[in-house]
Scaffold this active site. Structure first.
Site, short mmCIF file in Angstrom:
data_model
loop_
_atom_site.label_atom_id
_atom_site.label_comp_id
_atom_site.label_asym_id
_atom_site.label_seq_id
_atom_site.Cartn_x
_atom_site.Cartn_y
_atom_site.Cartn_z
N CYS A 150 0.83 -1.21 0.00
CA CYS A 150 0.00 0.00 0.00
C CYS A 150 0.86 1.24 0.00
CB CYS A 150 -0.92 0.00 1.21
SG CYS A 150 -2.03 -1.40 1.26
N VAL A 151 1.52 1.52 -1.09
CA VAL A 151 2.35 2.73 -1.14
C VAL A 151 1.87 3.65 -2.26
CG1 VAL A 151 4.39 1.69 -0.16
CG2 VAL A 151 4.05 1.61 -2.62
#
Lengths: 536, 106
Positions: free
Chosen positions: B105-106
């Site tokens: 989740c970047v």
């Protein structure tokens, strides 16, 4: 191409079942009208030559095409075997009952369709109706697994089960963000989100079909390396050390991030993506906990510093592996409770869904950071100067925290105290709309899938955000508070895609940053709008 | 798996063009790839400094560093970084350095 597709058309031999033409998507207001004729960049034939891409204008999984008829038939048999397992107690004890109820009782009233942002924003394309994929599954189940099904199918709704049907159904299960707004409005409690989840599960657990971002690079990497970001424990500690330095430089506040403190009151687990993409979120948590004198720690054990649990979206086995690991780390650290940082799906995963897995000494108390933070902000120990947050703020409700868990008010009570220009979106709370990045979409970007997200699944959220700030002059910086990593990723992409920073001065971030930004006596603000500090 | 031909050699890349066989990276790869990332002419010393930094960090930690860390450790600001890599440090920089695409989740 047919315009009014029926579920049985999913077996159709055509190259593409659904296409969105220019002007069909819900129009955007000023100053975004130039996007109103925008549609997805066509998939390049050379890129999709060997994969299944016959559903619509995009590809989420990219399933390799079977080489021949035999392979196709083997896959169909495999699908049916997986489908059978979904309806067996010993193979699906977790979700069998709600699945059966949802399979048996849909009255096809279509209340759910109007609640679905993907269906609405797509220009009401039939395949995106919440019940379209459910009805496909229902028909296959009745015809091929129920006694006499092939005869009754003629009366209750027929369907042809071939490889095309299956490949399209797999892709179609990744056109729904599992936001479960449809389930909330259903007058008889049918959960089309759950059915979609079960379809994904069948494909992953039985056939090894899942998007690589959430499986290979996601849950597999999480279990192997320690984080879906690829950070091993050493990299996590290195990142945290850097965040400490940064915090002191940005805010003037010296903070220490404690690691592996046995017996601490709180084990804080962040979505590890925060450390890399939104380090100020991790830093702000540390500042708040330190200033409030909380006994807390982070864990440097593999998986202990990454709260994500992508299995929630597609695979019960991967889900259970990660959930047990999280709880076991907390057990061995002897902490009093686990607090989950600003990550929506991790909330639902570890608190609600894992509840039936975590028995005996694995049943460590687990709390949402929204609740922990409310206690800290409201107990009077910390002093705030709300006028430091003197800019318009709106709140995005992460579906998993709000609709799925009912945590609605804590984050609002905080905002009412520290953000004087806070305003709600319409609708909000449990009726919120998904950011468009739910269920893994925010991190899926193969082929042109990110474009599909920005144009279709995030479109409703974008409209809601614009609407919330409608009364504000263009030049005023506006803050979308999104206490969830996935939602932040999706909102960041909306802002970039539509040039909304330039056109509407839209910015975004989490809740803890707003809290720290309003600390009394802080030397410098943690929030900046571009290069400009939020206060001087 | 898609392939790309650079300076007479074939490399396996993902659909966004990130090198999949990390051990096949070499300087010619970076130079030949620069043009598709909007970098005109030969790579400068400043480019190499960042590319080597990214590769060293990746070797040590298995991931690409935070963008802010790249700036700080190399004494450049964000603006300069985007001048060097017009498609962005995370995309252009990492691609040329032969690092895999960021995940999670970047």
């Amino acid at each position: 191409m047919k315009t009014l597709l029926k579920p049985s058309d999913i077996a159709d031999k055509s190259d593409r079942l659904c296409h969105v033409a220019p002007g069909e998507l819900t129009p955007l207001p000023y100053p975004y009208e130039d996007f109103n004729q925008t549609v997805l960049t066509p998939l390049k034939p050379e890129k999709i030559g060997n994969i299944e891409a016959s559903l619509d204008d995009t590809v989420a999984i990219g399933i390799p095409k079977p080489a021949n008829q035999e392979e196709e038939e083997a896959l169909v048999r495999q699908f049916l075997s997986g489908l059978k397992k979904l309806f067996e107690k010993e193979n699906n004890w977790t979700f069998l009952q709600p699945l059966l109820l949802s399979m048996e009782h849909c009255a096809k009233c279509h209340t759910c369709s109007d609640a679905c942002p993907v269906f609405e924003m797509s220009g009401r394309k039939e395949i995106y109706r919440p019940i379209f994929r459910s009805e496909v599954l229902r028909r296959v189940y009745r015809k091929y697994l129920k006694p006499g099904g092939k005869i009754t199918a003629k009366l209750t709704g027929d369907i042809d089960l071939n490889w095309k049907t299956i490949a399209r159904l797999a892709e179609l299960s990744y056109r729904c963000t599992l936001c479960r707004r449809c389930a909330m409005v259903c007058p008889i409690g049918v959960d089309n989100g759950l059915i979609n989840h079960e379809i994904r599960k069948l494909f992953s657990q039985e056939m090894g079909i899942a998007p690589k971002e959430i499986h290979d690079k996601g849950s597999v990497q999480h279990l192997k390396v320690g984080s879906s970001t690829g950070m091993n424990p050493m990299a996590a500690k290195d990142s945290a050390e850097f965040i400490q330095e940064e915090m002191e430089e940005i805010t003037g506040y010296k903070v220490d991030i404690p690691w592996d403190v046995e017996g601490a009151d709180i084990l804080l687990i962040h979505n590890a993506g925060e450390m890399l993409a939104w380090p100020e979120n991790v830093g702000a948590f540390a500042i708040i906990f330190q200033a409030a004198g909380i006994s807390w720690t982070m864990s440097s054990e593999a998986a202990g510093y990454d709260a994500v649990n992508y299995g929630l979206w597609y695979d019960d086995v991967q889900f259970a592996r990660v959930a047990v690991k999280h709880a076991d780390i907390a057990r061995r650290l002897k902490v009093k409770k686990i607090v989950i940082g600003e990550c929506g799906h991790a909330h639902k995963a570890l608190t609600v869904i894992a509840d039936r897995l975590l028995t005996d000494d694995l049943n460590i108390p687990r709390e949402s950071a929204m609740v922990t933070l409310e206690n800290i902000v409201m107990n009077g120990k910390l002093k705030f100067d709300p006028l430091k947050n003197n800019f318009p703020v709106t709140l995005h409700d992460p579906c998993n925290v709000v609709r799925a868990m009912g945590i609605v008010e804590p984050q609002r009570r905080i905002l009412r105290k520290i953000a004087p220009r806070f305003r709600e979106m319409t609708p909000h709370g449990v009726e919120n709309y998904c950011c468009g990045g739910g269920s893994g979409f925010a991190i899926m970007s193969g082929y042109n899938f990110a474009e599909w997200r920005n144009l279709v699944s995030s479109r409703k959220k974008f409209l809601q955000i614009l609407n919330a700030f409608e009364d504000e002059p263009q030049a005023v910086p506006k803050y979308v508070c999104a206490p969830c990593s996935n939602c932040k990723g999706a909102i960041r992409d909306i802002i970039n895609y539509y040039h909304a920073e330039e056109r509407s001065h839209l910015y975004y971030g989490g809740l803890v940053e707003l809290i720290v930004n309003a600390f009394e006596g802080m030397k410098k603000p943690i929030i900046s709008f571009g290069e400009k500090p939020s206060w001087e | 798996m898609p392939q790309i031909e650079l300076a007479g050699k074939i490399y396996e890349v993902d659909e966004d063009g990130f090198l999949q066989e990390l051990d096949k990276w070499n300087e010619e790869f970076a130079q030949a790839y620069a043009k598709t990332e909007d970098i005109e002419g030969p790579l400068t010393e400043e480019h190499w400094k960042i590319i080597n930094y990214l590769r060293d960090y990746f070797k040590q930690f298995g991931i690409a560093p935070m963008v802010r860390k790249v700036c700080k450790d190399n004494g450049v600001d964000m603006k300069k970084l985007y001048e060097l890599f017009p498609t962005g440090p995370a995309k252009g920089g990492c691609k040329l350095a032969g690092l895999s695409k960021p995940t999670g989740c970047v």
